[in-house]
Design a protein around this motif. Structure first.
Motif, PDB file in Angstrom:
ATOM      1  N   TYR A  59      37.898  31.559  43.049  1.00  0.00           N
ATOM      2  CA  TYR A  59      38.840  32.637  42.770  1.00  0.00           C
ATOM      3  C   TYR A  59      38.333  33.974  43.306  1.00  0.00           C
ATOM      4  O   TYR A  59      37.127  34.225  43.339  1.00  0.00           O
ATOM      5  CB  TYR A  59      39.038  32.787  41.253  1.00  0.00           C
ATOM      6  CG  TYR A  59      39.646  31.585  40.588  1.00  0.00           C
ATOM      7  CD1 TYR A  59      38.848  30.575  40.073  1.00  0.00           C
ATOM      8  CD2 TYR A  59      41.032  31.451  40.477  1.00  0.00           C
ATOM      9  CE1 TYR A  59      39.408  29.461  39.456  1.00  0.00           C
ATOM     10  CE2 TYR A  59      41.597  30.353  39.862  1.00  0.00           C
ATOM     11  CZ  TYR A  59      40.770  29.359  39.358  1.00  0.00           C
ATOM     12  OH  TYR A  59      41.338  28.266  38.757  1.00  0.00           O
ATOM     13  N   ALA A  60      39.273  34.822  43.663  1.00  0.00           N
ATOM     14  CA  ALA A  60      38.931  36.210  43.929  1.00  0.00           C
ATOM     15  C   ALA A  60      38.460  36.835  42.620  1.00  0.00           C
ATOM     16  O   ALA A  60      38.878  36.428  41.526  1.00  0.00           O
ATOM     17  CB  ALA A  60      40.149  36.950  44.460  1.00  0.00           C
ATOM     18  N   ASP A  61      37.599  37.834  42.726  1.00  0.00           N
ATOM     19  CA  ASP A  61      37.094  38.492  41.519  1.00  0.00           C
ATOM     20  C   ASP A  61      38.241  39.013  40.663  1.00  0.00           C
ATOM     21  O   ASP A  61      38.174  38.969  39.424  1.00  0.00           O
ATOM     22  CB  ASP A  61      36.156  39.636  41.894  1.00  0.00           C
ATOM     23  CG  ASP A  61      34.814  39.135  42.407  1.00  0.00           C
ATOM     24  OD1 ASP A  61      34.099  39.929  43.034  1.00  0.00           O
ATOM     25  OD2 ASP A  61      34.492  37.938  42.186  1.00  0.00           O
ATOM     26  N   SER A  62      39.295  39.485  41.305  1.00  0.00           N
ATOM     27  CA  SER A  62      40.428  40.053  40.582  1.00  0.00           C
ATOM     28  C   SER A  62      41.193  39.005  39.790  1.00  0.00           C
ATOM     29  O   SER A  62      41.952  39.348  38.876  1.00  0.00           O
ATOM     30  CB  SER A  62      41.372  40.754  41.550  1.00  0.00           C
ATOM     31  OG  SER A  62      41.849  39.850  42.521  1.00  0.00           O
ATOM     32  N   ALA A  63      41.018  37.739  40.137  1.00  0.00           N
ATOM     33  CA  ALA A  63      41.762  36.650  39.493  1.00  0.00           C
ATOM     34  C   ALA A  63      40.945  35.898  38.445  1.00  0.00           C
ATOM     35  O   ALA A  63      41.518  35.197  37.606  1.00  0.00           O
ATOM     36  CB  ALA A  63      42.263  35.663  40.540  1.00  0.00           C
ATOM     37  N   LYS A  64      39.644  36.030  38.509  1.00  0.00           N
ATOM     38  CA  LYS A  64      38.783  35.272  37.604  1.00  0.00           C
ATOM     39  C   LYS A  64      39.087  35.600  36.141  1.00  0.00           C
ATOM     40  O   LYS A  64      39.209  36.756  35.758  1.00  0.00           O
ATOM     41  CB  LYS A  64      37.315  35.576  37.907  1.00  0.00           C
ATOM     42  CG  LYS A  64      36.826  34.958  39.203  1.00  0.00           C
ATOM     43  CD  LYS A  64      35.376  35.318  39.481  1.00  0.00           C
ATOM     44  CE  LYS A  64      34.917  34.731  40.797  1.00  0.00           C
ATOM     45  NZ  LYS A  64      33.534  35.140  41.152  1.00  0.00           N
ATOM     46  N   LEU A  85      48.927  39.566  33.291  1.00  0.00           N
ATOM     47  CA  LEU A  85      49.279  40.196  34.563  1.00  0.00           C
ATOM     48  C   LEU A  85      49.237  41.712  34.476  1.00  0.00           C
ATOM     49  O   LEU A  85      49.551  42.307  33.426  1.00  0.00           O
ATOM     50  CB  LEU A  85      50.653  39.715  35.015  1.00  0.00           C
ATOM     51  CG  LEU A  85      50.650  38.302  35.608  1.00  0.00           C
ATOM     52  CD1 LEU A  85      52.055  37.704  35.615  1.00  0.00           C
ATOM     53  CD2 LEU A  85      50.065  38.307  37.008  1.00  0.00           C
ATOM     54  N   LYS A  86      48.838  42.316  35.586  1.00  0.00           N
ATOM     55  CA  LYS A  86      48.710  43.762  35.697  1.00  0.00           C
ATOM     56  C   LYS A  86      49.624  44.269  36.806  1.00  0.00           C
ATOM     57  O   LYS A  86      49.956  43.516  37.730  1.00  0.00           O
ATOM     58  CB  LYS A  86      47.264  44.126  36.038  1.00  0.00           C
ATOM     59  CG  LYS A  86      46.229  43.556  35.091  1.00  0.00           C
ATOM     60  CD  LYS A  86      44.813  43.849  35.595  1.00  0.00           C
ATOM     61  CE  LYS A  86      43.760  43.243  34.679  1.00  0.00           C
ATOM     62  NZ  LYS A  86      42.387  43.517  35.192  1.00  0.00           N
ATOM     63  N   PRO A  87      49.997  45.549  36.766  1.00  0.00           N
ATOM     64  CA  PRO A  87      50.831  46.081  37.859  1.00  0.00           C
ATOM     65  C   PRO A  87      50.198  45.877  39.231  1.00  0.00           C
ATOM     66  O   PRO A  87      50.915  45.660  40.212  1.00  0.00           O
ATOM     67  CB  PRO A  87      50.935  47.560  37.497  1.00  0.00           C
ATOM     68  CG  PRO A  87      50.834  47.586  36.001  1.00  0.00           C
ATOM     69  CD  PRO A  87      49.829  46.509  35.670  1.00  0.00           C
ATOM     70  N   GLU A  88      48.888  45.896  39.310  1.00  0.00           N
ATOM     71  CA  GLU A  88      48.226  45.705  40.596  1.00  0.00           C
ATOM     72  C   GLU A  88      48.289  44.265  41.102  1.00  0.00           C
ATOM     73  O   GLU A  88      47.853  43.990  42.232  1.00  0.00           O
ATOM     74  CB  GLU A  88      46.760  46.170  40.537  1.00  0.00           C
ATOM     75  CG  GLU A  88      45.965  45.612  39.379  1.00  0.00           C
ATOM     76  CD  GLU A  88      45.916  46.573  38.194  1.00  0.00           C
ATOM     77  OE1 GLU A  88      46.968  47.177  37.849  1.00  0.00           O
ATOM     78  OE2 GLU A  88      44.819  46.710  37.588  1.00  0.00           O
ATOM     79  N   ASP A  89      48.816  43.357  40.316  1.00  0.00           N
ATOM     80  CA  ASP A  89      49.054  41.993  40.773  1.00  0.00           C
ATOM     81  C   ASP A  89      50.373  41.871  41.533  1.00  0.00           C
ATOM     82  O   ASP A  89      50.675  40.811  42.089  1.00  0.00           O
ATOM     83  CB  ASP A  89      49.073  41.019  39.591  1.00  0.00           C
ATOM     84  CG  ASP A  89      47.733  40.898  38.897  1.00  0.00           C
ATOM     85  OD1 ASP A  89      47.711  40.880  37.653  1.00  0.00           O
ATOM     86  OD2 ASP A  89      46.706  40.832  39.599  1.00  0.00           O
ATOM     87  N   THR A  90      51.140  42.948  41.549  1.00  0.00           N
ATOM     88  CA  THR A  90      52.417  42.939  42.262  1.00  0.00           C
ATOM     89  C   THR A  90      52.191  42.694  43.747  1.00  0.00           C
ATOM     90  O   THR A  90      51.407  43.410  44.388  1.00  0.00           O
ATOM     91  CB  THR A  90      53.156  44.270  42.056  1.00  0.00           C
ATOM     92  OG1 THR A  90      53.480  44.402  40.668  1.00  0.00           O
ATOM     93  CG2 THR A  90      54.415  44.339  42.897  1.00  0.00           C
TER      94      THR A  90
END
Length: 121
Positions: A59-64, A85-90
């Motif tokens: 996984y990417a660090d942002s997804a772990k 989920l976060k807005p930056e996951d858009t």
């Protein structure tokens, strides 16, 4: 003709969950690694998660800790469960796979058409 078709995108509030699915169809001999990428407006496409034939994942660090990739080899599908989920996951999320079409000995890389995920209140 081999195709990857994604589904499951949409609009969700921050903290919510979505499950993306991708189905590979056509005359396929073997599927190897399967992956999810995403591309946000104005940014480069980035790898989110990958899974091998045997089920090994990265996984990417942002997804772990928030996203889980899984696959069903019998159905030629790969899923991405996205929680918290976060807005930056858009982004537009793309399915990607290395596979061998029937009659081919070599592996080729295929992309789906993408599915939009928007995280907003």
């Amino acid at each position: 003709q081999v195709q990857l078709v994604e589904s499951g995108g949409g609009l969700v509030q921050p903290g919510g969950s979505l499950r993306l699915s991708c189905a590979a169809s056509g005359s396929i001999r073997s599927i190897y690694a399967m992956r999810w990428y995403r591309q946000a407006p104005g940014k480069q496409r980035e790898l989110v998660a990958a899974i091998s034939t045997g089920g090994s994942t990265n996984y990417a660090d942002s997804a772990k800790g928030r996203f889980t990739i899984s696959r069903d080899n019998a159905k030629n599908t790969v899923n991405l469960q996205m929680n918290s989920l976060k807005p930056e996951d858009t982004a537009v999320y793309y399915c990607n796979a290395d596979l061998s079409p029937t009659g081919s000995m070599g592996a080729q890389n295929y992309w789906g058409q993408g599915t939009q995920v928007t995280v907003s209140s």
